[in-house]
Structures are given as C-alpha cells and as structure tokens.
Design a protein around this motif. Sequence first.
Motif, PDB file in Angstrom:
ATOM      1  N   ASP A 188       0.974  -1.203  -0.092  1.00  0.00           N
ATOM      2  CA  ASP A 188      -0.034  -0.025   0.083  1.00  0.00           C
ATOM      3  C   ASP A 188       0.809   1.250   0.041  1.00  0.00           C
ATOM      4  OD1 ASP A 188      -2.182  -1.779   0.242  1.00  0.00           O
ATOM      5  OD2 ASP A 188      -3.269  -0.400   1.219  1.00  0.00           O
ATOM      6  N   ARG A 193       3.496   3.721  -6.034  1.00  0.00           N
ATOM      7  CA  ARG A 193       3.391   3.253  -4.780  1.00  0.00           C
ATOM      8  C   ARG A 193       3.398   4.729  -4.080  1.00  0.00           C
ATOM      9  NH1 ARG A 193       0.034  -0.422  -4.514  1.00  0.00           N
ATOM     10  NH2 ARG A 193      -0.326   0.262  -6.445  1.00  0.00           N
ATOM     11  N   THR A 230       9.032   2.722  -5.774  1.00  0.00           N
ATOM     12  CA  THR A 230       7.841   3.335  -5.360  1.00  0.00           C
ATOM     13  C   THR A 230       7.450   4.358  -6.633  1.00  0.00           C
ATOM     14  OG1 THR A 230       8.582   5.434  -4.216  1.00  0.00           O
ATOM     15  CG2 THR A 230       8.109   3.356  -3.006  1.00  0.00           C
TER      16      THR A 230
END
Length: 180
Positions: free
Chosen positions: A93, A111, A106
Amino acid sequence: KQSKEFLKLVAPSALNKKWVTLHCLDNTKIDIARGADINNYYLTIKYLIKEGFHVFRIGDSSMPMCKKMQGLTDIAHIEHENFIDIYLIKHADFHIGVGSGPNYLTHLFERDLLVTNLTEWSTSLPRKKGNFFILKKFYDKATRKKIPISKLLKKEFNFQINVNNIEDRDIIIKENSSIE
C-alpha cells in the motif's frame, strides 16, 4: 509466482492483508548520514499492525535483526532472492524508507512513499503528489544552533551528504525520533 510461494511460506497471514514495506539503512554500525536506528521505527510498526497492515522490513542481513512481533516479517534476515523485495514494494500500500534505492521503486510502481530521516533533498524527495518526507535535524557543530531549512536549501550551502561520513562535517545531524 515465486514471490507468492515465498510469502505463503514465511508470512501466510500477510497474503490476506494490506501491507507496508520498510527499509531502514542502519547507522548504528556504519557512519553514514542517511542511515537510522531501526529502534526508532517500532512505534510506527506497532501502529501499522494495529491498523491492520502487515509490515515487511526489507534489506539485507548486514542490518540488525528486528524485534519479533506478530504482523512484522523481517525479510532482511530470511534467505531470499532480491526480486522478493521488489515484489513486496510493487504490491505494498505504501513504503517507508530512508533516502535509499528502494524508494525509487515506489516511483516506478506508483506506490505511496514516506521518506524519514532525509538528509539529501535533490534526488531522494518523494515525487508523487501527496507523499511526504521528514528531514533529520541539522545543527551547526560550533554553535550548537539548529540550521533553518531556508539556509539548507540555498545553493551556496551545497549540502549533499547521503553517503558521506557524519563525523567529517561541521554539522551535527540528529535523526527523527519515534514520535516524529
């Protein structure tokens, strides 16, 4: 497929939860500015677990082992292929990390990212809207006065210390506390 099989073996309960990845270079063993003490992350880890997340600490075995706790898997101390860390970030998450390589993944996988203990703001800043960073605190070694962010961001300050030795500087750097 191999990543899912690996997770079934080491953290089967995590497969049915949201998860967070954490990468914290250790500065208790080496003298680099961008590192941090994993002990300052346990309050956050406990909070995330309480909120229903599973936390995967990624990295390598040179890092100190994490405390054992339900909901935290210290992948750094489980023999695994490097692509497992990549898989975990891709499906997390969000990711929490110091200014280091896993943060760049990321961006690739879109992300969310929280950078803690940031010392270098030209390449390590989060690039996704709504993502955050927390700078370490910087003090003048001679006066012991805190250096304001406005001075840190001036071109003539030229402060890029992500891998440089801490002790060789005329600056004292204090890492983020557990509360921060």
